[in-house]
Enzyme design. Sequence first.
Site, PDB file in Angstrom:
ATOM      1  N   HIS A  58      39.004  45.668  41.659  1.00  0.00           N
ATOM      2  CA  HIS A  58      38.699  46.730  40.692  1.00  0.00           C
ATOM      3  C   HIS A  58      37.229  47.112  40.818  1.00  0.00           C
ATOM      4  O   HIS A  58      36.484  46.469  41.551  1.00  0.00           O
ATOM      5  CB  HIS A  58      39.087  46.341  39.261  1.00  0.00           C
ATOM      6  CG  HIS A  58      38.341  45.183  38.673  1.00  0.00           C
ATOM      7  ND1 HIS A  58      38.435  43.890  39.165  1.00  0.00           N
ATOM      8  CD2 HIS A  58      37.489  45.105  37.613  1.00  0.00           C
ATOM      9  CE1 HIS A  58      37.686  43.088  38.428  1.00  0.00           C
ATOM     10  NE2 HIS A  58      37.094  43.793  37.487  1.00  0.00           N
TER      11      HIS A  58
ATOM     12  N   HIS B  42      34.566  47.150  38.826  1.00  0.00           N
ATOM     13  CA  HIS B  42      33.406  46.565  38.119  1.00  0.00           C
ATOM     14  C   HIS B  42      32.352  46.036  39.093  1.00  0.00           C
ATOM     15  O   HIS B  42      32.676  45.448  40.117  1.00  0.00           O
ATOM     16  CB  HIS B  42      33.862  45.448  37.169  1.00  0.00           C
ATOM     17  CG  HIS B  42      34.495  45.972  35.920  1.00  0.00           C
ATOM     18  ND1 HIS B  42      35.340  45.230  35.138  1.00  0.00           N
ATOM     19  CD2 HIS B  42      34.398  47.192  35.317  1.00  0.00           C
ATOM     20  CE1 HIS B  42      35.739  45.956  34.099  1.00  0.00           C
ATOM     21  NE2 HIS B  42      35.191  47.150  34.193  1.00  0.00           N
TER      22      HIS B  42
ATOM     23  N   ASP C  76      30.489  43.526  39.098  1.00  0.00           N
ATOM     24  CA  ASP C  76      30.498  42.104  39.443  1.00  0.00           C
ATOM     25  C   ASP C  76      31.641  41.752  40.401  1.00  0.00           C
ATOM     26  O   ASP C  76      31.886  40.571  40.685  1.00  0.00           O
ATOM     27  CB  ASP C  76      30.521  41.220  38.181  1.00  0.00           C
ATOM     28  CG  ASP C  76      31.778  41.379  37.354  1.00  0.00           C
ATOM     29  OD1 ASP C  76      32.243  42.527  37.194  1.00  0.00           O
ATOM     30  OD2 ASP C  76      32.314  40.360  36.879  1.00  0.00           O
ATOM     31  N   HIS C  77      32.324  42.783  40.913  1.00  0.00           N
ATOM     32  CA  HIS C  77      33.353  42.583  41.947  1.00  0.00           C
ATOM     33  C   HIS C  77      33.097  43.460  43.168  1.00  0.00           C
ATOM     34  O   HIS C  77      33.742  43.302  44.194  1.00  0.00           O
ATOM     35  CB  HIS C  77      34.747  42.861  41.367  1.00  0.00           C
ATOM     36  CG  HIS C  77      35.068  41.936  40.235  1.00  0.00           C
ATOM     37  ND1 HIS C  77      35.896  40.851  40.363  1.00  0.00           N
ATOM     38  CD2 HIS C  77      34.599  41.898  38.959  1.00  0.00           C
ATOM     39  CE1 HIS C  77      35.929  40.186  39.207  1.00  0.00           C
ATOM     40  NE2 HIS C  77      35.150  40.806  38.345  1.00  0.00           N
TER      41      HIS C  77
ATOM     42  N   HIS D   5      42.908  45.815  32.481  1.00  0.00           N
ATOM     43  CA  HIS D   5      41.486  45.451  32.468  1.00  0.00           C
ATOM     44  C   HIS D   5      40.698  46.705  32.869  1.00  0.00           C
ATOM     45  O   HIS D   5      39.741  47.097  32.202  1.00  0.00           O
ATOM     46  CB  HIS D   5      41.238  44.300  33.428  1.00  0.00           C
ATOM     47  CG  HIS D   5      39.804  43.886  33.543  1.00  0.00           C
ATOM     48  ND1 HIS D   5      39.115  43.289  32.518  1.00  0.00           N
ATOM     49  CD2 HIS D   5      38.916  43.991  34.561  1.00  0.00           C
ATOM     50  CE1 HIS D   5      37.868  43.055  32.900  1.00  0.00           C
ATOM     51  NE2 HIS D   5      37.724  43.472  34.141  1.00  0.00           N
TER      52      HIS D   5
ATOM     53  N   ASP E 226      40.254  40.351  37.720  1.00  0.00           N
ATOM     54  CA  ASP E 226      40.095  40.043  36.292  1.00  0.00           C
ATOM     55  C   ASP E 226      41.373  40.338  35.509  1.00  0.00           C
ATOM     56  O   ASP E 226      41.329  40.618  34.311  1.00  0.00           O
ATOM     57  CB  ASP E 226      38.930  40.850  35.693  1.00  0.00           C
ATOM     58  CG  ASP E 226      37.581  40.352  36.175  1.00  0.00           C
ATOM     59  OD1 ASP E 226      37.531  39.355  36.906  1.00  0.00           O
ATOM     60  OD2 ASP E 226      36.572  40.997  35.827  1.00  0.00           O
TER      61      ASP E 226
ATOM     62  N   HIS F  28      36.931  34.913  38.145  1.00  0.00           N
ATOM     63  CA  HIS F  28      35.885  34.192  37.414  1.00  0.00           C
ATOM     64  C   HIS F  28      36.267  32.743  37.161  1.00  0.00           C
ATOM     65  O   HIS F  28      37.446  32.418  37.006  1.00  0.00           O
ATOM     66  CB  HIS F  28      35.629  34.833  36.038  1.00  0.00           C
ATOM     67  CG  HIS F  28      34.959  36.165  36.083  1.00  0.00           C
ATOM     68  ND1 HIS F  28      33.599  36.320  35.997  1.00  0.00           N
ATOM     69  CD2 HIS F  28      35.482  37.417  36.215  1.00  0.00           C
ATOM     70  CE1 HIS F  28      33.294  37.616  36.052  1.00  0.00           C
ATOM     71  NE2 HIS F  28      34.427  38.304  36.190  1.00  0.00           N
TER      72      HIS F  28
HETATM   73 FE    FE Z   1      34.606  40.462  36.395  1.00  0.00          FE
HETATM   74 ZN    ZN Z   2      36.086  43.158  35.650  1.00  0.00          ZN
END
Ligand code: FE
Ligand code: ZN
Length: 252
Positions: free
Chosen positions: A55, A57, A59-60, A113, A130, A168
Amino acid sequence: MPDLEITIIPCLKDNYAYLIRSGALCAVIDPAEAAPVEAALKVTGARLTHILNTHHHWDHSGGNRELKAASGAEVIGPEADRTRIPAIDTGVDEEHGWRFGDLKVQVLEVPAHTRGAVAYVIGGAVFTGDTLFVMGCGRLFEGSAAMMLASLTKIAALPDATAVYCGHEYTLANARFALSLEPGNAALAARLREVEALRAAGKFTVPSTIALEKATNPFLRTDSAEIRRSIGMTTADDVAVFAEIRRRKDSF
Ligand code: FE
Ligand code: ZN
């Protein structure tokens, strides 16, 4: 099952990226940042050929541009979220899937998400981003409880032995929350002790398996009589039970 080598790469505070290698191909899944991925590439001696995102985001996908610039790797992400995936080359969807060399990759569309979220099923492993966490699930940023329950149900329908690699390391907190709802679940109590020991030793709690998640993840257990009693919803439908579990987790 064609052989696939998987390397777990901790990123940022609690993110996981994954290096997957098959023959001369090497893909990274969800690179939050470039440096730890570069370090893992150096150790394995592999040349990066593909970058996959579950996805959009940051942090990915925060490492996409730097890794692509350094390696020329092709960036793959959900077609439905093409405009939000940094440096995307190839959009994928559930209907067409994808190929990692000789390996057929199943793409599961798992919105909630984020609306474009996907999971990748590759050689006996599923990379869930996530959406499904070990004993937990992602927050509902761009979808409803019904949508997330449908997405999780789709992942849970994979074969029991499928290895689950999530985005995560939230496992310990997830397990404690799960046990608060279902203290009589022996598999869950055992799993909590196991993950406490793993974390105390500084080890990863991934991968899990689909069988373990079905036995211990409260978000896959909306039919559990004990969970339903815990939240006072013995006769509600699964979506309502799911929504209440998610709501309680947000403030646990
Ligand atoms: Fe994340
Ligand atoms: Zn995420």
